[in-house]
Design a protein around this motif. Sequence first.
Motif, short mmCIF file in Angstrom:
data_model
loop_
_atom_site.label_atom_id
_atom_site.label_comp_id
_atom_site.label_asym_id
_atom_site.label_seq_id
_atom_site.Cartn_x
_atom_site.Cartn_y
_atom_site.Cartn_z
N UNK A 120 0.88 -1.15 -0.33
CA UNK A 120 0.02 -0.08 -0.05
C UNK A 120 0.82 1.31 -0.13
N UNK A 121 2.12 1.31 0.47
CA UNK A 121 3.04 2.28 0.53
C UNK A 121 4.07 2.43 -0.68
N UNK A 122 3.52 1.56 -1.95
CA UNK A 122 4.22 1.49 -3.11
C UNK A 122 4.62 2.78 -3.65
N UNK A 123 3.50 3.54 -4.08
CA UNK A 123 4.03 4.97 -4.62
C UNK A 123 4.97 5.49 -3.46
N UNK A 124 4.95 5.81 -2.44
CA UNK A 124 5.74 6.36 -1.55
C UNK A 124 7.29 5.88 -1.46
N UNK A 125 7.05 4.40 -1.37
CA UNK A 125 8.36 3.95 -1.58
C UNK A 125 9.22 4.02 -2.81
N UNK A 126 8.26 3.98 -4.00
CA UNK A 126 9.04 3.91 -5.29
C UNK A 126 9.70 5.44 -5.48
N UNK A 127 9.07 6.31 -4.72
CA UNK A 127 9.38 7.84 -4.89
C UNK A 127 10.82 7.93 -4.36
N UNK A 128 10.83 7.37 -3.00
CA UNK A 128 12.04 7.41 -2.11
C UNK A 128 13.10 6.87 -3.05
N UNK A 129 12.78 5.57 -3.51
CA UNK A 129 13.92 4.80 -4.10
C UNK A 129 14.50 5.66 -5.41
N UNK A 130 13.29 6.32 -6.13
CA UNK A 130 13.70 7.11 -7.38
C UNK A 130 14.82 8.34 -6.97
N UNK A 131 14.24 8.78 -5.81
CA UNK A 131 15.35 9.77 -5.41
C UNK A 131 16.79 9.18 -4.94
N UNK A 132 16.88 8.09 -4.65
CA UNK A 132 18.29 7.64 -4.29
C UNK A 132 18.91 7.06 -5.73
N UNK A 133 18.08 6.66 -6.62
CA UNK A 133 18.63 6.04 -7.82
C UNK A 133 17.92 6.65 -9.02
N UNK A 134 18.33 8.16 -9.35
CA UNK A 134 17.55 8.74 -10.33
C UNK A 134 17.62 8.25 -11.85
N UNK A 135 18.58 7.49 -11.89
CA UNK A 135 18.90 7.02 -13.34
C UNK A 135 18.35 5.55 -13.52
N UNK A 136 17.63 4.99 -12.51
CA UNK A 136 16.89 3.79 -12.57
C UNK A 136 15.89 3.79 -13.55
N UNK A 137 15.55 2.69 -14.09
CA UNK A 137 14.39 2.54 -14.99
C UNK A 137 13.34 1.73 -14.01
N UNK A 138 12.10 1.72 -14.48
CA UNK A 138 11.03 1.26 -13.92
C UNK A 138 11.16 -0.26 -13.22
N UNK A 139 11.71 -1.17 -14.11
CA UNK A 139 11.94 -2.34 -13.77
C UNK A 139 12.92 -2.49 -12.50
N UNK A 140 13.99 -1.65 -12.77
CA UNK A 140 15.03 -1.80 -11.69
C UNK A 140 14.38 -1.16 -10.24
N UNK A 141 13.54 -0.10 -10.25
CA UNK A 141 12.79 0.26 -9.26
C UNK A 141 11.88 -0.70 -8.59
N UNK A 142 11.26 -1.37 -9.52
CA UNK A 142 10.52 -2.64 -8.97
C UNK A 142 11.08 -3.50 -8.16
N UNK A 143 12.24 -3.94 -8.79
CA UNK A 143 13.00 -5.08 -8.15
C UNK A 143 13.42 -4.50 -6.81
N UNK A 144 14.07 -3.11 -6.88
CA UNK A 144 14.58 -2.63 -5.64
C UNK A 144 13.22 -2.55 -4.39
N UNK A 145 11.99 -2.39 -4.96
CA UNK A 145 10.92 -2.24 -4.05
C UNK A 145 10.86 -3.51 -3.32
N UNK A 146 10.67 -4.71 -4.44
CA UNK A 146 10.48 -6.10 -4.06
C UNK A 146 11.41 -6.48 -3.03
N UNK A 147 12.59 -6.23 -3.33
CA UNK A 147 13.96 -6.49 -2.31
C UNK A 147 13.60 -5.81 -1.05
N UNK A 148 13.41 -4.57 -0.95
CA UNK A 148 13.04 -3.61 0.24
C UNK A 148 11.96 -4.33 0.98
#
Length: 181
Positions: A120-148
Amino acid sequence: MAGTKGNRRTLYSKKVIIDALLMLLQEKNLNKITVTDICKEADINRGTFYSYYNDPFDLMRSIEEEMIEKMMSTIIISGDESIQNMLSGIFNLILENKELCKIIFNEKNSSHVLNTLLNSAYERTIEEIRKQFPNANETQLEYYFTYTTGGTIEIIRKWINDDMKIPTEEVVRILESLYVT
């Protein structure tokens, strides 16, 4: 009326049914628990059980959904959408419902409560991850979210299985340090 939501008899019946299931879950897996087991433990007849639930899995789903609602409302009420406040809210609710959470979050019961909350916190978490990894693509962000989220679930589960000995603030700090690399 006996079936009316909020009626004392209804509330009592549901409570003894839930308590019976939780007691039985301390001894065996959900898939080994029968309606007869629950009725015997709760000292009710099968008709009473079936007036509220279809089977033990339906009862467990109901318990989990109620916990999810409580946790979601705790998170929303705080008004602060930071990961720290979200985690603090979750941990505080777990502490308030220790025995129930020990059963729900036990690996053998394979509860989806934490997964639902963290997703349920997907959007917030993805935005935090995007700040840390601005060059990451959507697939990388989703994998990081799953890992986290997977790591978060297992840390919370470990904390619960260790009898919640470490203060919640320390576990939240550990989790935060993993989110912020």
